[in-house]
Scaffold this motif. Structure first.
Motif, PDB file in Angstrom:
ATOM      1  N   LEU A  18       0.673  -1.121   0.167  1.00 16.75           N
ATOM      2  CA  LEU A  18      -0.087  -0.062  -0.050  1.00 16.75           C
ATOM      3  C   LEU A  18       0.950   1.462   0.273  1.00 16.75           C
ATOM      4  CD1 LEU A  18      -2.730   1.383   0.038  1.00 16.75           C
ATOM      5  CD2 LEU A  18      -2.722   1.321   2.535  1.00 16.75           C
ATOM      6  N   ALA A  19       2.108   1.378   0.816  1.00 18.20           N
ATOM      7  CA  ALA A  19       2.910   2.377   0.800  1.00 18.20           C
ATOM      8  C   ALA A  19       3.504   2.648  -0.883  1.00 18.20           C
ATOM      9  CB  ALA A  19       3.937   1.976   1.755  1.00 18.20           C
ATOM     10  N   THR A  20       3.789   1.741  -1.315  1.00 12.99           N
ATOM     11  CA  THR A  20       4.325   1.654  -2.957  1.00 12.99           C
ATOM     12  C   THR A  20       3.122   2.623  -3.706  1.00 12.99           C
ATOM     13  OG1 THR A  20       5.734   0.009  -2.673  1.00 12.99           O
ATOM     14  CG2 THR A  20       5.339   0.629  -4.990  1.00 12.99           C
ATOM     15  N   LEU A  21       2.164   2.044  -3.604  1.00 10.30           N
ATOM     16  CA  LEU A  21       1.007   2.606  -4.354  1.00 10.30           C
ATOM     17  C   LEU A  21       0.859   4.144  -3.955  1.00 10.30           C
ATOM     18  CD1 LEU A  21      -1.730   2.514  -6.232  1.00 10.30           C
ATOM     19  CD2 LEU A  21      -3.068   1.694  -3.967  1.00 10.30           C
ATOM     20  N   LEU A  22       0.821   4.139  -2.691  1.00 10.28           N
ATOM     21  CA  LEU A  22       0.436   5.748  -2.244  1.00 10.28           C
ATOM     22  C   LEU A  22       1.643   6.567  -2.743  1.00 10.28           C
ATOM     23  CD1 LEU A  22      -0.657   5.115   1.515  1.00 10.28           C
ATOM     24  CD2 LEU A  22      -2.013   5.712  -0.566  1.00 10.28           C
ATOM     25  N   LYS A  23       3.008   6.004  -2.714  1.00 11.98           N
ATOM     26  CA  LYS A  23       3.916   6.767  -3.337  1.00 11.98           C
ATOM     27  C   LYS A  23       3.692   7.063  -5.012  1.00 11.98           C
ATOM     28  CE  LYS A  23       7.624   4.816  -0.595  1.00 11.98           C
ATOM     29  NZ  LYS A  23       8.704   3.701  -0.456  1.00 11.98           N
ATOM     30  N   GLN A  24       3.147   6.340  -5.397  1.00 14.63           N
ATOM     31  CA  GLN A  24       3.010   6.519  -6.934  1.00 14.63           C
ATOM     32  C   GLN A  24       1.896   7.587  -7.027  1.00 14.63           C
ATOM     33  OE1 GLN A  24       1.541   2.463  -8.502  1.00 14.63           O
ATOM     34  NE2 GLN A  24       3.821   1.809  -8.134  1.00 14.63           N
ATOM     35  N   LEU A  25       1.057   7.777  -6.206  1.00 17.20           N
ATOM     36  CA  LEU A  25      -0.095   8.601  -6.091  1.00 17.20           C
ATOM     37  C   LEU A  25       0.107   9.819  -5.381  1.00 17.20           C
ATOM     38  CD1 LEU A  25      -3.010   6.254  -5.334  1.00 17.20           C
ATOM     39  CD2 LEU A  25      -2.500   7.034  -7.705  1.00 17.20           C
TER      40      LEU A  25
END
Length: 90
Positions: A18-25
């Protein structure tokens, strides 16, 4: 794999946190947001450990001030009618 972010489909690599997704966003370091996966709120301390799976539904919730000021509350509202109340410290 396909996940749904606020009901919008998004393709991710298997094993994405989830952290990686949030970084992308561009939301990982942004204050005033809460996150849920499959209707379960995820604490910020657990973002790295939350590995997303095919079909997961991720809800991004932006905080808005509300309630009575003496209660020091904020309401988090989502398009899916999920409402969380956080008690804020003075």
């Amino acid at each position: 794999m396909k996940v749904f972010v606020n009901d919008a489909p998004q393709e991710l690599t298997e094993g994405t946190s989830l952290a990686t997704l949030l970084k992308q966003l561009d939301l990982l370091e942004t204050k005033g947001w809460a996150f849920a996966v499959n209707e379960s709120v995820v604490k910020k301390s657990s973002l790295e450990d939350t590995i997303l799976a095919n079909g997961d539904k991720i809800l991004l919730i932006q905080a808005t001030q509300g309630g009575r000021s003496e209660e020091h509350t904020s309401e988090l509202q989502s398009p899916c009618n999920l409402v969380c109340r956080l008690l804020l410290e003075k």
